[in-house]
Motif scaffolding. Structure first.
Motif: not given
Length: 252
Positions: A21-30
């Motif tokens: 989810l995070t490295l694939g850009g599906y969810v914002s780092d915020l």
């Protein structure tokens, strides 16, 4: 499949989903920082601290409150619960107060404690004391009541005094439930601690989590959550080890 293998698989799947989810850009780092950001945030907190205090000072403040509140509440609650289970008159005296405190949300009377004791350590430790006391008391009382009446009559027929019956039969038999109550009380105390630090704190892990959220430092928030979780697991495991040493006959 062994339980340990199933546990590792479930944790591995959770971590893989997090990375996806995070490295694939599906969810914002915020909203959900990737693992590398949490690692950097942990190093930053360890090196620079948070709001003029080191990370270890925040951890030590929270741990002191937990140990002081839980320790005193568990000891007093267990003593009261043992007496409630063994003496009917004492149970009649304390039962209304214990049953009133047990379902009452701890934060409901935090404001009163702040008014009475101030915003310092006394109000927080007292709150945690009151959170641990009813759980420990009920566990100890039920542990005494669950002792087999046949065993008590056998001890009486052998000439044992009431003090001997209590110390050598009832108290050891109730230890398993006392430790179960202590482990439950730790969880309640920990949840109450974080809320009390958020409402009336200027340090501690709970306060750090809340204050970081105000500035949208979700990486600090997640680091604080992980620290709280691992501290809670460590305390629970310590109680479990002590229980196995002290009540080594349980289940045999």
């Amino acid at each position: 499949m062994r339980p340990s293998i199933a546990r590792y698989i479930s944790v591995s799947l959770l971590i893989l989903g997090w990375l996806w989810l995070t490295l694939g850009g599906y969810v914002s780092d915020l909203f959900l920082p990737p693992p590398n950001q949490l690692y950097d945030a942990l190093i930053e907190l360890m090196d620079e601290g948070y709001k003029s205090r080191t990370l270890w000072e925040h951890i030590a403040s929270s741990l002191f409150r937990v140990l002081a509140g839980f320790g005193s509440g568990a000891i007093v609650g267990t003593a009261i619960g043992l007496c409630m289970g063994y003496f009917r008159n004492i149970n009649s005296i304390f039962a209304p107060f214990i049953e009133f405190l047990r379902p009452l949300p701890q934060l409901a009377y935090l404001v009163l404690l702040i008014i009475w004791l101030g915003i310092g350590e006394s109000s927080k430790v007292t709150l945690l004391f009151l959170a641990a006391l009813p759980v420990s008391a009920v566990a100890a009382r039920d542990g005494v009541r669950n002792v087999s009446a046949i065993r008590i009559r056998v001890a009486e027929s052998l000439g044992a005094s009431r003090a001997q019956i209590f110390m050598r039969l009832i108290f050891p038999s109730a230890l398993a439930e006392i430790f179960t109550g202590a482990r439950l009380a730790v969880g309640i105390v920990y949840g109450t601690l974080i809320a009390s630090e958020i409402i009336a704190g200027t340090n501690g892990i709970g306060w750090m989590i809340f204050d970081s959220g105000r500035f949208l430092r979700s990486d600090f928030v997640f680091v604080g959550i992980f620290i709280v979780g691992f501290m809670g697991i460590a305390l629970d495991r310590i109680l479990l080890v002590v229980e196995k040493r002290v009540v080594h006959w349980a289940g045999k």
